[in-house]
Design an enzyme around this catalytic site. Structure first.
Site, short mmCIF file in Angstrom:
data_model
loop_
_atom_site.label_atom_id
_atom_site.label_comp_id
_atom_site.label_asym_id
_atom_site.label_seq_id
_atom_site.Cartn_x
_atom_site.Cartn_y
_atom_site.Cartn_z
N ASP A 75 -46.53 -9.06 17.81
CA ASP A 75 -46.27 -7.95 18.06
C ASP A 75 -44.81 -7.49 17.26
O ASP A 75 -44.49 -8.07 16.24
CB ASP A 75 -45.58 -8.06 19.74
CG ASP A 75 -44.71 -6.95 20.25
OD1 ASP A 75 -45.51 -5.75 20.19
OD2 ASP A 75 -43.78 -6.88 20.65
N ASP A 117 -42.38 -4.27 18.16
CA ASP A 117 -41.07 -3.99 18.78
C ASP A 117 -40.49 -4.81 19.73
O ASP A 117 -41.45 -5.35 20.91
CB ASP A 117 -41.18 -2.54 19.30
CG ASP A 117 -41.60 -1.29 18.67
OD1 ASP A 117 -40.93 -1.54 17.35
OD2 ASP A 117 -42.24 -0.47 19.05
N ASP A 155 -42.91 -10.54 22.83
CA ASP A 155 -41.62 -10.81 23.62
C ASP A 155 -41.84 -10.18 24.99
O ASP A 155 -40.81 -10.40 25.91
CB ASP A 155 -40.65 -10.06 22.86
CG ASP A 155 -40.89 -8.51 23.08
OD1 ASP A 155 -40.22 -7.49 23.80
OD2 ASP A 155 -42.08 -8.21 22.35
#
Length: 228
Positions: free
Chosen positions: A12, A14, A177
């Site tokens: 991922d 961001d 995250d």
């Protein structure tokens, strides 16, 4: 999955590699004010990100994680267009890589892993961001939030990667995250590596039950690099 099996690692962006909220917050604040709504703070935007720009703007206009159903499609589209313009204008100057990101990507690249980026961020912003932070050359594939009809947690991007690289789910690891990253991995049948920092709407990443939980991206090396 055993560590020896992993061939492809999907990341991922961001909240995983890059803290982009400072720039996203500036753009979201300008966009909501431009359409006559109250502005938003960086703290609010930290909570609103992770599901793509349309959802981010809907939440910013609503001042809530739950989007106000009375907001018209026209208003949301107008605010989204303004947001894109303002975000482009930031030049991503306030965004920064998290600690150990560049070193970890370099070590994985040198070790021969195929690295891919799977983000819900609009595709048009991604190449500049990667280039600006000196990590563009590490990724073989860069898939944005509009590369396919569905975003994460839909596994379509991960399935596409497996098909393209002719690998099995046991040979891929998803690093992220947020709940969306972990669910996308589960939906694709591959293992996941969850980071405790980043943006997950205040929910601990462990609640999504990733296969691995870490406080730093560098800990990924302990998982996939089996010492000789």
């Amino acid at each position: 999955m055993t560590q020896q099996e992993i061939k492809l690692i999907a990341f991922d962006l961001d909240g995983t590699l890059l803290d982009s909220v400072p720039d996203l917050a500036v753009a979201a604040d300008q966009a909501t004010r431009a359409v006559g709504f109250p502005g938003v703070t960086e703290l609010q935007v930290r909570d609103y990100v992770g599901n793509g720009a349309d959802i981010l703007i809907g939440r910013a206009l609503s001042q809530s994680l739950t989007i106000n159903p009375e907001l018209s499609d026209e208003l949301r589209a107008q605010a989204r267009e303004l947001f894109d313009d303002f975000y482009q204008q930031t030049g991503h100057k306030l965004s920064h890589l998290y600690p150990t990101v560049k070193e970890t990507l370099k070590a994985l690249h040198q070790a021969g892993f195929t690295l891919a980026l799977v983000t819900n961020k609009p595709s048009k912003f991604v190449p500049d961001v990667l280039q600006q932070h000196g990590i563009a050359d590490y990724f073989v594939d860069v898939l944005g939030g509009d590369s396919f009809p569905e975003k994460k947690p839909n596994p379509i991007a991960l399935n596409w990667l497996m098909e393209k690289h002719q690998i099995q789910p046991t040979e891929m690891l998803m690093v992220g995250d947020s709940k969306n990253d972990i669910l996308a991995a589960k939906n694709a049948g591959c293992a996941s590596f969850g980071l405790t920092y980043g943006y997950n709407h205040g929910e601990p990443i462990s609640a999504s039950e990733p296969d691995f939980v870490a406080d730093s991206l560098a800990q990924l090396l302990d998982v996939v690099l089996v010492s000789a």
